[in-house]
Design a protein around this motif. Structure first.
Motif, PDB file in Angstrom:
ATOM      1  N   ASP A   1      13.477  -8.450  -3.620  1.00 55.92           N
ATOM      2  CA  ASP A   1      14.524  -9.347  -4.014  1.00 55.92           C
ATOM      3  C   ASP A   1      15.361  -9.001  -5.205  1.00 55.92           C
ATOM      4  OD1 ASP A   1      14.184 -10.803  -1.735  1.00 55.92           O
ATOM      5  OD2 ASP A   1      12.831 -12.575  -2.779  1.00 55.92           O
ATOM      6  N   ARG A   2      14.523  -7.875  -5.692  1.00 57.33           N
ATOM      7  CA  ARG A   2      15.155  -7.322  -7.049  1.00 57.33           C
ATOM      8  C   ARG A   2      15.033  -8.151  -8.310  1.00 57.33           C
ATOM      9  NH1 ARG A   2      18.793  -5.454  -3.069  1.00 57.33           N
ATOM     10  NH2 ARG A   2      18.994  -3.078  -2.777  1.00 57.33           N
ATOM     11  N   LYS A   3      13.898  -8.817  -8.263  1.00 62.21           N
ATOM     12  CA  LYS A   3      13.684  -9.876  -9.148  1.00 62.21           C
ATOM     13  C   LYS A   3      12.759  -9.059 -10.293  1.00 62.21           C
ATOM     14  CE  LYS A   3      14.053 -14.200  -6.683  1.00 62.21           C
ATOM     15  NZ  LYS A   3      13.437 -15.405  -6.315  1.00 62.21           N
ATOM     16  N   SER A   4      12.109  -7.958  -9.716  1.00 58.14           N
ATOM     17  CA  SER A   4      11.146  -7.212 -10.613  1.00 58.14           C
ATOM     18  C   SER A   4      11.287  -5.733 -10.280  1.00 58.14           C
ATOM     19  CB  SER A   4       9.734  -7.752 -10.076  1.00 58.14           C
ATOM     20  OG  SER A   4       8.709  -7.051 -10.691  1.00 58.14           O
ATOM     21  N   SER A   5      10.959  -4.739 -11.015  1.00 53.26           N
ATOM     22  CA  SER A   5      10.697  -3.559 -10.790  1.00 53.26           C
ATOM     23  C   SER A   5       9.323  -3.236 -10.236  1.00 53.26           C
ATOM     24  CB  SER A   5      11.007  -2.346 -12.065  1.00 53.26           C
ATOM     25  OG  SER A   5      10.030  -2.654 -12.847  1.00 53.26           O
ATOM     26  N   ILE A   6       9.026  -2.046  -9.787  1.00 51.28           N
ATOM     27  CA  ILE A   6       7.679  -1.878  -9.361  1.00 51.28           C
ATOM     28  C   ILE A   6       6.793  -1.729 -10.309  1.00 51.28           C
ATOM     29  CG2 ILE A   6       6.292   0.049  -8.108  1.00 51.28           C
ATOM     30  CD1 ILE A   6       8.656   0.718  -6.397  1.00 51.28           C
ATOM     31  N   ASP A   7       7.128  -1.244 -11.596  1.00 53.79           N
ATOM     32  CA  ASP A   7       6.395  -0.997 -12.556  1.00 53.79           C
ATOM     33  C   ASP A   7       5.740  -2.317 -13.092  1.00 53.79           C
ATOM     34  OD1 ASP A   7       6.150   1.755 -12.718  1.00 53.79           O
ATOM     35  OD2 ASP A   7       7.805   2.167 -14.035  1.00 53.79           O
ATOM     36  N   GLU A   8       6.940  -3.358 -13.300  1.00 54.56           N
ATOM     37  CA  GLU A   8       6.552  -4.683 -13.678  1.00 54.56           C
ATOM     38  C   GLU A   8       5.732  -5.323 -12.803  1.00 54.56           C
ATOM     39  OE1 GLU A   8      10.988  -5.624 -15.790  1.00 54.56           O
ATOM     40  OE2 GLU A   8      10.569  -6.066 -13.747  1.00 54.56           O
ATOM     41  N   ALA A   9       5.816  -5.297 -11.518  1.00 47.25           N
ATOM     42  CA  ALA A   9       4.913  -5.955 -10.564  1.00 47.25           C
ATOM     43  C   ALA A   9       3.632  -5.459 -10.677  1.00 47.25           C
ATOM     44  CB  ALA A   9       5.539  -5.678  -9.120  1.00 47.25           C
ATOM     45  N   VAL A  10       3.420  -4.195 -10.905  1.00 48.58           N
ATOM     46  CA  VAL A  10       1.984  -3.543 -10.864  1.00 48.58           C
ATOM     47  C   VAL A  10       1.526  -4.119 -12.301  1.00 48.58           C
ATOM     48  CG1 VAL A  10       0.716  -1.465 -11.303  1.00 48.58           C
ATOM     49  CG2 VAL A  10       2.442  -1.314  -9.749  1.00 48.58           C
TER      50      VAL A  10
ATOM     51  N   VAL B   1      -1.702 -21.776  -1.776  1.00 48.41           N
ATOM     52  CA  VAL B   1      -2.510 -20.774  -1.817  1.00 48.41           C
ATOM     53  C   VAL B   1      -1.853 -19.691  -2.608  1.00 48.41           C
ATOM     54  CG1 VAL B   1      -3.507 -18.803  -0.333  1.00 48.41           C
ATOM     55  CG2 VAL B   1      -3.471 -21.063   0.450  1.00 48.41           C
ATOM     56  N   GLU B   2      -2.584 -19.092  -3.613  1.00 46.32           N
ATOM     57  CA  GLU B   2      -2.054 -17.725  -4.338  1.00 46.32           C
ATOM     58  C   GLU B   2      -2.040 -16.565  -3.462  1.00 46.32           C
ATOM     59  OE1 GLU B   2      -3.584 -17.420  -8.136  1.00 46.32           O
ATOM     60  OE2 GLU B   2      -3.243 -19.233  -9.018  1.00 46.32           O
ATOM     61  N   MET B   3      -0.993 -15.960  -3.600  1.00 50.16           N
ATOM     62  CA  MET B   3      -0.844 -14.806  -2.854  1.00 50.16           C
ATOM     63  C   MET B   3      -0.094 -13.531  -3.873  1.00 50.16           C
ATOM     64  SD  MET B   3      -0.134 -15.601   1.005  1.00 50.16           S
ATOM     65  CE  MET B   3      -0.271 -14.019   1.623  1.00 50.16           C
ATOM     66  N   PRO B   4      -0.668 -12.949  -5.062  1.00 47.13           N
ATOM     67  CA  PRO B   4       0.025 -12.707  -6.121  1.00 47.13           C
ATOM     68  C   PRO B   4       0.504 -11.200  -5.339  1.00 47.13           C
ATOM     69  CG  PRO B   4      -2.273 -12.326  -6.354  1.00 47.13           C
ATOM     70  CD  PRO B   4      -2.191 -13.517  -5.234  1.00 47.13           C
ATOM     71  N   ILE B   5      -0.242 -10.593  -4.619  1.00 50.64           N
ATOM     72  CA  ILE B   5       0.402  -9.290  -3.947  1.00 50.64           C
ATOM     73  C   ILE B   5       1.566  -9.451  -2.983  1.00 50.64           C
ATOM     74  CG2 ILE B   5      -0.207  -7.165  -2.539  1.00 50.64           C
ATOM     75  CD1 ILE B   5      -3.159  -7.616  -3.382  1.00 50.64           C
ATOM     76  N   ALA B   6       1.655 -10.514  -2.127  1.00 48.19           N
ATOM     77  CA  ALA B   6       2.796 -10.674  -1.488  1.00 48.19           C
ATOM     78  C   ALA B   6       4.074 -11.160  -2.478  1.00 48.19           C
ATOM     79  CB  ALA B   6       2.454 -11.878  -0.374  1.00 48.19           C
ATOM     80  N   GLN B   7       3.621 -11.987  -3.426  1.00 53.81           N
ATOM     81  CA  GLN B   7       4.749 -12.200  -4.395  1.00 53.81           C
ATOM     82  C   GLN B   7       5.387 -11.112  -4.882  1.00 53.81           C
ATOM     83  OE1 GLN B   7       5.471 -15.800  -5.351  1.00 53.81           O
ATOM     84  NE2 GLN B   7       7.269 -14.543  -5.932  1.00 53.81           N
TER      85      GLN B   7
ATOM     86  N   CYS C   1       0.649  -1.150  -0.185  1.00 52.53           N
ATOM     87  CA  CYS C   1       0.148   0.011  -0.001  1.00 52.53           C
ATOM     88  C   CYS C   1       0.853   1.339  -0.005  1.00 52.53           C
ATOM     89  CB  CYS C   1      -0.780   0.134   1.227  1.00 52.53           C
ATOM     90  SG  CYS C   1      -2.307  -1.234   1.119  1.00 52.53           S
ATOM     91  N   GLY C   2       1.974   1.248   0.572  1.00 50.79           N
ATOM     92  CA  GLY C   2       2.852   2.306   0.646  1.00 50.79           C
ATOM     93  C   GLY C   2       3.700   2.668  -0.698  1.00 50.79           C
ATOM     94  N   ILE C   3       4.031   1.319  -1.225  1.00 45.24           N
ATOM     95  CA  ILE C   3       4.318   1.608  -2.747  1.00 45.24           C
ATOM     96  C   ILE C   3       2.987   2.358  -3.744  1.00 45.24           C
ATOM     97  CG2 ILE C   3       5.007   0.363  -4.781  1.00 45.24           C
ATOM     98  CD1 ILE C   3       6.310  -1.497  -2.898  1.00 45.24           C
ATOM     99  N   VAL C   4       2.115   1.988  -3.479  1.00 43.40           N
ATOM    100  CA  VAL C   4       1.092   2.359  -4.394  1.00 43.40           C
ATOM    101  C   VAL C   4       0.925   4.105  -4.172  1.00 43.40           C
ATOM    102  CG1 VAL C   4      -1.443   2.443  -4.604  1.00 43.40           C
ATOM    103  CG2 VAL C   4      -0.192   0.398  -4.866  1.00 43.40           C
ATOM    104  N   VAL C   5       0.726   4.441  -2.731  1.00 43.31           N
ATOM    105  CA  VAL C   5       0.657   5.839  -2.353  1.00 43.31           C
ATOM    106  C   VAL C   5       2.120   6.488  -2.973  1.00 43.31           C
ATOM    107  CG1 VAL C   5       0.219   7.355  -0.656  1.00 43.31           C
ATOM    108  CG2 VAL C   5      -0.970   5.262  -0.480  1.00 43.31           C
TER     109      VAL C   5
END
Length: 341
Positions: free
Chosen positions: A317-326, A304-310, A204-208
């Motif tokens: 872990d630097r496997k994804s940028s924020i833009d890629e994750a969104v 269990v699928e947890m896409p947001i936690a993932q 949520c902090g990332i989104v804001v």
């Protein structure tokens, strides 16, 4: 409904950990009329607490309304009717090991960390059992900021233990006119609610911080809470616990308020701050930064699928940028809202 007015509280309470939350809980116990000793390792901080009734390093601009007895002697701290172990989740094992020899059999130890142990995927009650098998574990969690409790502002939390009588006695021990604990026996639900909401608070902090809008923030909180519930229920939590203070209540506080360390951590990430700087020694602790990957490991274990936690774990872990994750989250296959997948 059970009433706690006739429950006899524990008299001597020790608090292990003289940071913001430990000091606040020690103050609260004094206000409740208990004999309290606060243990810590930092002599300077302890001298400030007992001498000036202040802790500027952790609780700036607050002068305590009650005096606190402090000690660096672990044997003195272990000699109590009830112990609050208030250390970060990744440090809980070390402190439990340090005091394990000195704690009397049957002593309740209330764990106040909201996290899961990296590497072992264990809850704090499980960690405690390794070094304090003679102790009786309990959990304190819920929507609470240390500064609010230190100031004596109204706060409600959950205290969970293995039996209702013990949970109720611990509630009676810490209850006062500004601090209202509710008793529970769902130790799994209370622990997982507190730990998993930290990961959601980072998201949520990332989104804001990235200015993705109030609509995205609301959607993320809602879907994140749903995936928290899925995992916790599979792990043995009760649904009513997750809708209570240590679940929904903590999400409501931590996922929308800059006082939350996890929300602030995510906000800084979303605002472009470097991850290395946020995780550097001396930076403010974000429990969710350690818990994110553990949450995905537990999700795999319970299928269990947890896409947001993932997404949070991949960013950290630097496997994804924020833009890629969104983009990945928004591109997931469409489904019914009530699907449990």
């Amino acid at each position: 409904m059970s009433q706690l007015s006739n429950v006899e509280p524990f008299k001597r309470v020790s608090v292990l950990g003289a940071g913001a939350w430990g000091t606040a809980l020690a103050l609260n116990a004094v206000r409740a009329g208990r004999d309290v000793v606060l243990w810590g390792r930092n002599h300077e901080n302890l001298q400030s607490i007992s001498g000036t009734r202040q802790l500027p390093a952790y609780l700036p601009d607050i002068t305590f309304d009650q005096p606190l007895e402090t000690t660096t002697d672990v044997t003195e701290a272990a000699d109590a009717d009830c112990i609050l172990l208030v250390a970060p989740a990744q440090s809980t094992r070390k402190i439990a090991e340090d005091i394990g020899f000195y704690v009397k059999k049957g002593t309740p130890v209330i764990l106040a960390a909201k996290g899961l142990e990296k590497g072992t995927q264990r809850m704090m009650s499980e960690v405690l059992s390794d070094y304090l098998p003679q102790a009786v574990p309990a959990i304190l969690s819920g929507p609470s900021f240390a500064a609010d409790v230190a100031r004596g502002l109204p706060t409600a939390v959950t205290i969970a233990a293995g039996s209702h009588p013990l949970a109720e006695r611990l509630c009676a021990t810490l209850s006062n006119t500004s601090f209202r604990p509710y008793a529970s026996t769902d130790m799994i639900g209370v622990q997982l609610g507190g730990a998993l909401k930290n990961v959601l608070a980072i998201a949520c902090g990332i989104v804001v911080g990235k200015k993705l809008g109030a609509s995205a923030h609301a959607a993320l909180m809602t879907r994140g809470f749903a995936e928290m519930q899925r995992l916790a229920l599979k792990a043995g939590a009760r649904a009513d616990t997750l809708m209570g203070l240590s679940g929904f209540g903590d999400v409501a506080l931590s996922c929308s308020n800059a006082q939350s360390r996890n929300f602030s951590f995510g906000f800084a990430l979303g605002d472009g701050k470097d991850l290395s700087e946020l995780l550097a020694p001396g930076a403010k602790l974000s429990e969710g930064a350690f818990t994110a990957r553990v949450a995905t490991e537990l999700a795999d274990r319970f299928d269990v699928e947890m896409p947001i936690a993932q997404a949070v774990a991949d960013v950290l872990d630097r496997k994804s940028s924020i833009d890629e994750a969104v983009t990945r989250l928004m591109s997931r296959p469409l489904r019914r809202e009530s699907d449990h997948h």
